[in-house]
Write a protein that holds these residues in place. Structure first.
Motif, PDB file in Angstrom:
ATOM      1  N   GLY A 105       0.985  -1.135  -0.041  1.00  0.00           N
ATOM      2  CA  GLY A 105       0.047   0.037   0.095  1.00  0.00           C
ATOM      3  C   GLY A 105       0.734   1.240   0.168  1.00  0.00           C
ATOM      4  N   ALA A 106       0.113   2.377  -0.146  1.00  0.00           N
ATOM      5  CA  ALA A 106       0.800   3.722   0.117  1.00  0.00           C
ATOM      6  C   ALA A 106       1.907   3.948   1.407  1.00  0.00           C
ATOM      7  N   SER A 107       1.554   3.340   2.270  1.00  0.00           N
ATOM      8  CA  SER A 107       2.274   3.253   3.643  1.00  0.00           C
ATOM      9  C   SER A 107       3.614   2.667   3.421  1.00  0.00           C
ATOM     10  N   VAL A 108       3.553   1.632   2.687  1.00  0.00           N
ATOM     11  CA  VAL A 108       4.737   0.737   2.418  1.00  0.00           C
ATOM     12  C   VAL A 108       5.864   1.583   1.421  1.00  0.00           C
ATOM     13  N   TRP A 109       5.158   2.147   0.617  1.00  0.00           N
ATOM     14  CA  TRP A 109       5.960   2.931  -0.199  1.00  0.00           C
ATOM     15  C   TRP A 109       6.476   4.363   0.138  1.00  0.00           C
ATOM     16  N   GLY A 110       5.765   4.703   1.051  1.00  0.00           N
ATOM     17  CA  GLY A 110       5.856   6.112   1.596  1.00  0.00           C
ATOM     18  C   GLY A 110       7.117   5.744   2.675  1.00  0.00           C
ATOM     19  N   ALA A 111       6.962   4.685   3.480  1.00  0.00           N
ATOM     20  CA  ALA A 111       8.336   4.264   4.491  1.00  0.00           C
ATOM     21  C   ALA A 111       9.432   4.160   3.503  1.00  0.00           C
ATOM     22  N   LEU A 112       9.289   3.602   2.579  1.00  0.00           N
ATOM     23  CA  LEU A 112      10.743   3.376   1.715  1.00  0.00           C
ATOM     24  C   LEU A 112      11.111   4.706   1.066  1.00  0.00           C
ATOM     25  N   LEU A 113      10.171   5.684   0.726  1.00  0.00           N
ATOM     26  CA  LEU A 113      10.528   7.016   0.474  1.00  0.00           C
ATOM     27  C   LEU A 113      11.171   7.737   1.246  1.00  0.00           C
ATOM     28  N   ALA A 114      10.720   7.664   2.387  1.00  0.00           N
ATOM     29  CA  ALA A 114      11.286   8.622   3.649  1.00  0.00           C
ATOM     30  C   ALA A 114      12.711   8.103   4.053  1.00  0.00           C
ATOM     31  N   ALA A 115      12.930   6.708   3.767  1.00  0.00           N
ATOM     32  CA  ALA A 115      14.501   6.013   4.146  1.00  0.00           C
ATOM     33  C   ALA A 115      15.349   6.611   2.996  1.00  0.00           C
ATOM     34  N   CYS A 116      14.587   6.645   1.893  1.00  0.00           N
ATOM     35  CA  CYS A 116      15.710   7.128   0.609  1.00  0.00           C
ATOM     36  C   CYS A 116      16.070   8.633   1.039  1.00  0.00           C
ATOM     37  N   ARG A 117      15.008   9.274   1.434  1.00  0.00           N
ATOM     38  CA  ARG A 117      15.490  10.832   1.877  1.00  0.00           C
ATOM     39  C   ARG A 117      16.470  10.840   2.809  1.00  0.00           C
ATOM     40  N   LEU A 118      16.600   9.834   4.092  1.00  0.00           N
ATOM     41  CA  LEU A 118      17.314   9.812   5.137  1.00  0.00           C
ATOM     42  C   LEU A 118      18.792   9.649   4.638  1.00  0.00           C
ATOM     43  N   HIS A 119      18.934   8.670   3.390  1.00  0.00           N
ATOM     44  CA  HIS A 119      20.137   7.999   2.958  1.00  0.00           C
ATOM     45  C   HIS A 119      20.618   8.701   1.633  1.00  0.00           C
ATOM     46  N   GLY A 120      19.654   9.470   1.185  1.00  0.00           N
ATOM     47  CA  GLY A 120      20.083  10.210  -0.100  1.00  0.00           C
ATOM     48  C   GLY A 120      20.107   9.248  -1.334  1.00  0.00           C
ATOM     49  N   ASN A 121      19.266   8.224  -1.263  1.00  0.00           N
ATOM     50  CA  ASN A 121      19.148   7.218  -2.571  1.00  0.00           C
ATOM     51  C   ASN A 121      18.225   7.831  -3.739  1.00  0.00           C
ATOM     52  N   VAL A 122      18.892   8.417  -4.534  1.00  0.00           N
ATOM     53  CA  VAL A 122      17.716   9.062  -5.390  1.00  0.00           C
ATOM     54  C   VAL A 122      16.968   8.084  -6.500  1.00  0.00           C
TER      55      VAL A 122
END
Length: 759
Positions: free
Chosen positions: A540-557
């Motif tokens: 769901g959206a919450s799963v992809w949102g969690a991954l997106l937030a983690a990418c922001r934290l670690h700068g994985n574009v």
């Protein structure tokens, strides 16, 4: 007034007890009705209040008529069951009867079974078994079983079932109908159905009981199927049947079947009682057909508070608060349920300020008083706003009013104190109660999680298991959040893997989102992506949102772009996804990409939600937007900000401009952009208006930037003040400062900053 002879006064007639070989006296007929037509007894039916009944009681005592079993039972019936009943006085009268007959025992059992104290019905039944020479009959069991149902006393009810069978009453339709209701009330729908199918000759009450049981037990399809079978067996339904069927339609949110039921009622000329019309109204509002609801409401010949409240709640659920208020103001009387509908609607729709405004109006109202539902909804609104002054006042109100802390109120208080930053108070409430259900335990685990006490949360989970309380899906969501916020990756993985095989809880989308968050925060982005690909359910959206937030934290574009794309496929309107990806680009200095996203948002009509911070001062919640200058104390607030800025620079603070999420070239403008963030205005206002010993509690609608995080810590030390700063999205919060171990631990610094990656 007629009198009896003096012999009766001197020697009250004793009721002869039956010998074991005699048939027991019938409940419905007092076999000795010698005084049935006595003028005083005839007066009982004419009494309109307890005062007149007491006068009759006095006359009966004076002439000795009270000692006749039939006469006494008639007086008891009037006191216990009449519209002007006084059950307490009925009990006192009963205790004065030398030898009450079975009819009188049954009357008292029946009255208490329908009272707020059904446990008294069971106690009187046990007393009857010892003191009454007659055995319980087919009129005794339905009411004592009803009392057991009201108390959900499963074990006792099964015992009563066995007693009825042993008394050769196991095939009595009245007893079996009451057993259907009892088993359903205890959550045993299988047993309720088993009783139903074994009734030798089912009447309409039997069908109504089982249909209503399935409708209210969240089995609407089964209820509708039973109705079809009922029709096939040529059993004519009545208005009670249709209330159950309409309830099933409302549970299914099936407007088509609901309309068919409405036409069925009209075609078969089923009595359109007020209860039936209210059920139909409820069905239409829950199914979202407000035109039909309004049409029915306007045509109803009689309306009660339920009718008005149903319309009010329906409009509120729809989000039409103006219409809800119009209904509320038009109500002939506004009881507590109506106030609750309005408060709950605002609270559940993310309008906590409006909910508290209605609660304040209720406080001034003389015709209604807050109840448990009111307080639960208001505490939730306080939690959303960080309004701990009002939340604490409600806690005091509960104590002063002598309201028992049931599990609903306990959970709400723990939740409110936790979200307002007072973990010790939340723990105090938790430890003050003896009864804790799974939601109380889960709320306390969530409180520890959001304050960064991950290991304390795990410890509390072990204590919960020791008390034999079975964890549910909410428990594991909170437990996994606790692991995420304190970096307990392996512990989180173990809990996740044990959910189904050990605890029988099937992992849902929220649990997978938590695991992605745990792995993502720890930098294990590829492992998080692998988990998503192997999910047995659609992410769901919450799963992809969690991954997106983690990418922001670690700068994985690259992974961020992929996660954002999947998220927007599910929720094209989610402006937070665009903003978060824009933030990642901005942090890496890719301003052309930032401009592209901003243009895409403009073309799509999406706008970034402005930053807003709330702070409570003396029970009043003040709101600040970024760069706000609308507050009455605006000038003093900015003077305080200047003072804070000077003190920060004096201790070597340098703004972290990497947190600027827009291209700003001028150095002073960059600092000014950070300087105007809403949480800083709220902190300055708190320092300006609150006493030195008062903690400053701030709730922000968006994620707190890293620079404001650092600034809040420095201000806390410089001004020696406790500052609690958290995101309003309470499900995923963390405390960023180190925590002393131990379940009653305190932050090691003055400031506790609770952050969340918000989409």
């Amino acid at each position: 007034m007629a009198t009896l002879n003096t012999a009766l006064i001197s020697h009250p007639r004793q009721h002869r007890l039956p010998t074991p070989t005699q048939n027991p006296i019938s409940i419905t007929v007092n076999n000795d009705r010698f005084f049935a037509n006595h003028p005083i007894l005839l007066l009982i039916d004419q009494c309109t209040g307890t005062k007149q009944l007491k006068q009759v009681h006095a006359q009966m005592l004076r002439i000795g008529l009270f000692f006749d079993p039939y006469s006494a039972s008639k007086l008891i019936t009037a006191f216990a069951l009449s519209p002007s009943s006084s059950l307490g006085y009925a009990r006192k009268v009963f205790d004065q009867i030398p030898q009450p007959n079975l009819y009188t025992w049954n009357i008292l059992i029946r009255a208490y079974a329908s009272s707020p104290d059904p446990d008294h019905s069971l106690l009187i039944f046990l007393q009857m078994l010892v003191q009454c020479p007659e055995l319980p009959n087919k009129f005794t069991f339905p009411f004592v079983i009803k009392a057991a149902a009201e108390l959900s006393a499963s074990r006792l009810g099964r015992g009563l079932h066995g007693m009825a069978v042993k008394a050769s009453l196991g095939s009595d339709v009245f007893i079996l109908n009451s057993l259907i209701h009892f088993y359903a009330a205890c959550g045993c729908l299988d047993m309720a159905y088993q009783v139903f199918v074994n009734i030798p000759r089912r009447d309409v009450v039997s069908w109504n009981s089982i249909i209503t049981s399935f409708a209210q037990g969240n089995c609407p399809d089964e209820a509708l199927e039973l109705f079809r079978v009922m029709e096939a067996e040529n059993m004519k339904p009545n208005d009670v049947t249709m209330v159950g069927i309409l309830s099933a339609c409302a549970k299914k949110l099936d407007l088509e079947i609901g309309k068919w039921v409405h036409s069925y009622i009209e075609r078969n000329e089923i009595n359109g009682s007020l209860t039936l019309n209210n059920a139909m109204l409820d069905m239409y509002t829950k199914c979202g057909s407000f035109e039909d609801a309004k049409r029915l409401f306007d045509k109803m010949p009689e309306k009660d508070i339920v009718s008005w409240t149903t319309m009010l709640a329906g409009y509120a659920k729809l989000g039409d608060y103006d219409a809800a208020l119009r209904v509320f103001n038009a109500m002939p009387s506004q009881d507590t349920a109506a106030w609750n509908a309005l408060i709950s609607a605002y609270e559940q729709s993310g309008k906590p300020k409006e909910a508290l405004a209605v609660f304040n109006e209720l406080q001034l109202c003389q015709s209604a008083k807050p109840d448990e539902v009111t307080l639960v909804s208001t505490l939730s609104a306080c939690a959303q706003l960080g309004a701990m002054d009002l939340g604490g006042w409600i806690h005091v109100y509960i104590k002063r009013q002598g309201i028992k802390l049931n599990c609903h109120l306990t959970t709400s208080l723990i939740d409110m104190y936790s979200k307002c930053g007072d973990l010790e108070k939340a723990l105090e409430v938790f430890h003050s109660v003896d009864t804790r259900d799974v939601f109380v335990w889960s709320a306390m685990i969530a409180g520890l999680a959001m304050h960064g006490c991950g290991r304390d949360a795990i410890y509390l989970f072990t204590k919960m298991k020791e008390t034999k309380v079975k964890p549910n899906a909410v428990t594991f969501t909170n437990l996994l959040c606790a692991c995420s916020h304190t970096g307990l990756v392996e512990e989180g993985r173990d809990f996740f893997n044990q959910m189904e095989p050990v605890y029988g809880v099937l992992p849902g989308v929220k649990h997978y989102a938590c695991m992605v968050d745990i792995l993502g925060r720890a930098g294990r982005l590829e492992e998080a992506m692998k988990l998503i690909k192997n999910m047995p359910i659609a992410p769901g959206a919450s799963v992809w949102g969690a991954l997106l937030a983690a990418c922001r934290l670690h700068g994985n574009v690259d992974l961020a772009e992929q996660a954002c794309g999947c998220l927007l496929e599910l929720e094209p309107w989610n402006h937070g996804a665009y903003v978060l990806l824009s933030n990642i680009y901005a942090k890496l200095g890719k301003w052309d990409k930032v401009s592209g996203i901003r243009k895409l948002m403009r073309d799509s009509g999406l706008k970034k939600e402005p930053g807003c911070s709330l702070v409570e001062v003396n029970g009043v919640v003040h709101e600040f937007l970024v760069g706000d200058n609308s507050h009455p104390l605006c000038e003093k607030i900015y003077m305080k900000l200047d003072e804070i800025s000077a003190r920060l620079k004096s201790v070597g603070y340098v703004p972290n401009k990497s947190h600027l999420l827009q291209l700003v070239e001028e150095e002073d403008v960059q600092e000014q952009a950070l300087y105007l963030h809403s949480e800083r205005l709220a902190i300055a206002f708190g320092l300006l208006t609150m006493g030195p010993s008062q903690p400053i509690r701030i709730v922000k609608n968006l994620r707190v930037c890293g620079d404001c995080h650092s600034v809040a810590k420095l201000i806390s030390r410089l001004y020696d003040r406790e500052i609690f700063l958290r995101d309003s999205c309470w499900n995923e919060v963390q405390q960023s400062l180190p925590i002393d171990k131990g379940i009653l631990s305190k932050p090691t610094h003055h400031v506790a900053i609770l952050l969340v990656e918000t989409l």
